[in-house]
Design an enzyme around this catalytic site. Structure first.
Site, PDB file in Angstrom:
ATOM      1  CB  CYS A  47      33.556  44.366  31.026  1.00  0.00           C
ATOM      2  SG  CYS A  47      34.880  45.276  30.209  1.00  0.00           S
ATOM      3  CG  HIS A  48      31.508  49.264  27.748  1.00  0.00           C
ATOM      4  ND1 HIS A  48      30.362  49.652  27.085  1.00  0.00           N
ATOM      5  CD2 HIS A  48      31.589  50.036  28.850  1.00  0.00           C
ATOM      6  CE1 HIS A  48      29.778  50.634  27.759  1.00  0.00           C
ATOM      7  NE2 HIS A  48      30.503  50.891  28.829  1.00  0.00           N
ATOM      8  CB  THR A  49      35.466  43.564  26.753  1.00  0.00           C
ATOM      9  OG1 THR A  49      36.335  44.682  26.953  1.00  0.00           O
ATOM     10  CG2 THR A  49      36.143  42.579  25.818  1.00  0.00           C
ATOM     11  CG  HIS A  69      36.234  39.792  30.921  1.00  0.00           C
ATOM     12  ND1 HIS A  69      35.117  40.243  30.265  1.00  0.00           N
ATOM     13  CD2 HIS A  69      37.048  40.862  31.065  1.00  0.00           C
ATOM     14  CE1 HIS A  69      35.250  41.533  30.010  1.00  0.00           C
ATOM     15  NE2 HIS A  69      36.410  41.936  30.498  1.00  0.00           N
ATOM     16  CD  GLU A  70      35.002  44.415  35.271  1.00  0.00           C
ATOM     17  OE1 GLU A  70      35.627  44.763  34.245  1.00  0.00           O
ATOM     18  OE2 GLU A  70      34.148  45.142  35.820  1.00  0.00           O
ATOM     19  CB  CYS A  99      53.180  30.945  33.550  1.00  0.00           C
ATOM     20  SG  CYS A  99      54.765  31.533  32.871  1.00  0.00           S
ATOM     21  CB  CYS A 104      57.659  32.856  31.390  1.00  0.00           C
ATOM     22  SG  CYS A 104      56.456  33.992  30.623  1.00  0.00           S
ATOM     23  CB  CYS A 107      56.329  35.649  33.978  1.00  0.00           C
ATOM     24  SG  CYS A 107      54.618  35.196  33.614  1.00  0.00           S
ATOM     25  CB  CYS A 115      52.080  35.476  30.981  1.00  0.00           C
ATOM     26  SG  CYS A 115      52.377  33.698  31.060  1.00  0.00           S
ATOM     27  NE  ARG A 119      46.358  36.621  23.281  1.00  0.00           N
ATOM     28  CZ  ARG A 119      45.228  36.386  22.635  1.00  0.00           C
ATOM     29  NH1 ARG A 119      44.623  35.215  22.768  1.00  0.00           N
ATOM     30  NH2 ARG A 119      44.690  37.299  21.854  1.00  0.00           N
ATOM     31  CB  CYS A 178      38.249  43.661  33.262  1.00  0.00           C
ATOM     32  SG  CYS A 178      38.490  44.299  31.576  1.00  0.00           S
ATOM     33  NE  ARG A 375      33.033  47.215  34.513  1.00  0.00           N
ATOM     34  CZ  ARG A 375      33.441  47.868  33.422  1.00  0.00           C
ATOM     35  NH1 ARG A 375      32.645  48.766  32.861  1.00  0.00           N
ATOM     36  NH2 ARG A 375      34.623  47.616  32.902  1.00  0.00           N
TER      37      ARG A 375
END
Length: 673
Positions: A47-49, A69-70, A99, A104, A107, A115, A119, A178, A375
């Site tokens: 991913c670009h991130t 992360h993907e 969660c 929460c 959520c 959520c 974090r 993502c 991708r």
């Protein structure tokens, strides 16, 4: 540790060898602690991130770290207290956790998916307990976005693991971790785009194309894509863009002016998918005067700020942002996977590059920088979980707020393609529980289409939030001598049994199909509550429904029938079916509701039967009095309502079907919306 039944035994044995131990590859990956899951990564899309962080632009970027992360992955082991996944489950790690705690407020709110439970530690590159599971030569490494999946193994929080269909194509489904999910959700969740609107999308990478794809799906009338790379225009138009514009070559060099030539007052919805603050401003300022909404999806570099004249907002435009498209990750990512597997959305166009092996990850980076890549998927390991055969979506129409879908799939039970229809009600809210399922079995000569078209079922089913499945009545497309010679045997007359006589035994396994294979398929492809189901039918289908219930005590929580064949061992239809499919009438005792009722010892679920007094088949074929007598002997709660002057047709069924839907709703614990 408990294990998924879907995982091959050789994979389980390999996982047993590593459970509880540190796994050493390029880095060391420690075992999961309480509330954590260690996964074997199968595929990871770049991913670009990831590049954004690698190049130092991410304001939260930490080093040294493991990026990625993907991804898609298999659960290798779980820490203490983990209950939502088990060893061998297939998951998508999600950087936005869920969660689901009652306290929460995030959520529990339909307004957000943000959520905050982990974090603070996730932003510090750590696991929830404030430490890392990753190290290299004794030095701790930071986790990235709670995932770190550019690795053979990763440790994630349980609340970040979205369990998906085990037979999904993991080399594609990783994209739902993502970018593509984010674009779809920006349209569907954040903007809640209505049909017939105009759309401008700035940035035509995978994120922008997914916005176009979703906008087309919801019925946008006019979509403009904006990008400086014209190589991307063909893909954007294939996804549904009406027009593509290059801001560097447009007339006068003023992209806003050119866009407003087509839509004088601006666009109903605009999206920034670039992360550039100047583009974000342009996107807002071409939004429609009075009501235009602009969504920021791209992540800006550290220290960047957005700006516009207040007048732009005063005159009715609004700015919004979205993270992961607003999806509740553990709840809704599995539904996105199901949607792709049903053929309603496609991921194939996004995978422009496939890289074999983690050692070649730099090739993925080069591809993403080339300008021709949407991708690049790095295939890190082989899944070894067999791919599920995908159905073909033949129909998908909106009905009473829900959708009536028709699908064809290969059936291992009948060794041929089978077609079924399913009505999926519109949930009242985002938190509405998955609907229970009612199986409607049709009668002689019917297909899956008769009852869904003629019975007037949908209004009541939608009112109660009940999914309804309409199977076919026999195998189709096979070549067997005699299968089409009569209406009451062969095609359209499978009698909902497992044939044992040749040549029918290879294909005519309708009992297994109805009671085992189809329910499993429905629960895998649709968000339904497989623990709550009812069954009903008409004529031959009424026979099938009664037999399915009586042979499987406790499987169904509600049962009903219209004019069922109650004692097929004592009627011409039954004689023909049992002799032909089973070799003898006597063998039919295993599929005779009256016989089965006489020895039934399971839970006595109330049965409702409606029978018309003017039914031409009542005396010779249906014989409800036989079933009634058998039920009376064991005090079974059977209600047979004789309906004066009604016949055997769908006029009769449609008249009383609401009563039956209400009967099933009570049995399945449903209340009217």
């Amino acid at each position: 540790m408990s294990a998924s039944p879907n995982i091959p035994s050789q994979v389980l044995e390999a996982f047993k060898a590593t459970q509880g131990k540190t796994i050493t590859c390029q880095a060391a990956v420690a075992p999961p602690k309480a509330g954590e899951v260690r996964v074997k990564v199968i595929a990871n899309a770049l991913c670009h991130t990831d590049i954004y962080t690698l190049e130092g632009h991410d304001p939260e970027g930490l080093f040294p770290s493991v990026l990625g992360h993907e991804a898609s992955a298999l659960v290798e082991s779980v820490g203490p207290g983990v209950t939502s996944v088990q060893v061998g489950d297939v998951v998508i790690p999600c950087y936005t956790p869920e969660c689901r705690a009652h306290d929460c407020i995030f959520c529990q709110s339909p307004k957000t998916n943000l959520c905050p439970t982990i974090r603070s530690t996730q932003g510090q590159g750590l696991m929830p307990d404030g430490t890392s599971r990753l190290s290299k030569d004794g030095q701790a490494l930071f986790h990235f976005m709670g995932c770190s999946t550019f690795a053979e193994y990763a440790v994630i929080a349980e609340i970040s693991a979205a369990k998906i269909h085990p037979g999904a194509d993991l080399n594609q489904m990783c994209l739902l971790g993502c970018g593509v999910s984010t674009g779809w959700g920006a349209v569907i969740n954040t903007m809640k785009m209505e049909p017939g609107k105009s759309v401008a999308v700035f940035g035509l990478g995978a994120l922008g194309l997914s916005v176009i794809q979703a906008s087309r799906l919801v019925g946008a009338r006019y979509i403009v894509g904006v990008d400086v790379n014209e190589k991307k225009f063909a893909s954007a138009q294939a996804m549904g863009a009406s027009l593509c514009v290059n801001p560097q070559t447009c007339d006068g060099g003023d992209v806003k002016a050119q866009l407003l030539q087509a839509e004088k007052w601006g666009y109903d919805y605009t999206f920034d998918c670039t992360g550039h603050v100047a583009v974000m401003r342009n996107a807002l300022e071409v939004a429609h005067r009075g009501w235009g909404q602009s969504c920021i999806i791209g992540v800006a570099a550290a220290g960047q700020e957005i700006s516009t004249r207040p007048f732009q907002l005063v005159t009715g435009r609004s700015w919004q942002g979205t993270a992961f498209g607003g999806w509740k990750s553990r709840t809704e990512v599995p539904q996105l996977v199901q949607r792709v597997m049903r053929g309603e959305m496609t991921l194939e166009p996004y995978v422009t590059h496939q890289i074999e092996g983690l050692s070649r990850v730099n090739q993925a980076i080069e591809a993403l920088h080339s300008g021709s890549c949407l991708r690049a998927v790095v295939k890190i390991a082989k899944s070894e979980v067999p791919l599920a055969p995908l159905p073909s979506l033949k129909g998908n129409v909106k009905l009473e707020g829900g959708y009536l879908k028709q699908l064809t799939h290969w059936s291992p039970s009948t060794q041929c393609d089978m077609t079924f229809s399913i009505f999926v009600p519109q949930p009242k809210t985002r938190f509405t529980a998955p609907p229970p399922v009612l199986y409607y079995l049709s009668g002689l000569t019917c297909t899956d289409e008769n009852a869904r078209s003629k019975s007037h079922f949908a209004q009541a089913a939608a009112q109660y939030g009940l999914a309804v499945v309409f199977p076919d009545t026999s195998p189709r497309g096979v070549t067997l001598a005699g299968q089409d010679e009569s209406y009451d045997f062969g095609s359209g007359a499978g009698f909902y049994l497992n044939a044992t006589a040749d040549p029918w035994s290879k294909h005519y396994k309708m009992y297994d199909y109805i009671t085992k294979e189809l329910p499993d398929l429905v629960s895998q492809l649709f968000r339904v509550d497989a623990t709550r189901s009812g069954i009903m039918g008409h004529s031959m289908g009424g026979h099938g429904a009664l037999v399915a219930h009586l042979k499987n005590p406790g499987k169904y929580q509600s049962v009903s029938a219209f004019a069922p064949i109650c004692h097929p061992m004592d009627c011409p239809w039954g004689h023909k079916a049992f002799k032909g499919y089973l070799g003898s009438i006597e063998a039919g005792s295993a599929y005779d509701a009256t016989v089965l009722m006489s020895t039934f010892t399971g839970p006595k679920i109330p049965i409702l039967i409606d029978q018309g007094t003017a039914d031409n088949f009542l005396k010779d074929q249906l014989k409800p009095e036989k079933l009634s007598a058998a039920a009376a002997k064991i005090n079974y709660p059977l209600e047979i309502r004789m309906q004066k002057d009604y016949d055997h047709s769908y006029y009769f069924i449609s008249t009383f079907l609401r009563d039956h839907i209400e009967h099933h709703a009570r049995g399945l614990g449903l209340n009217s919306f």
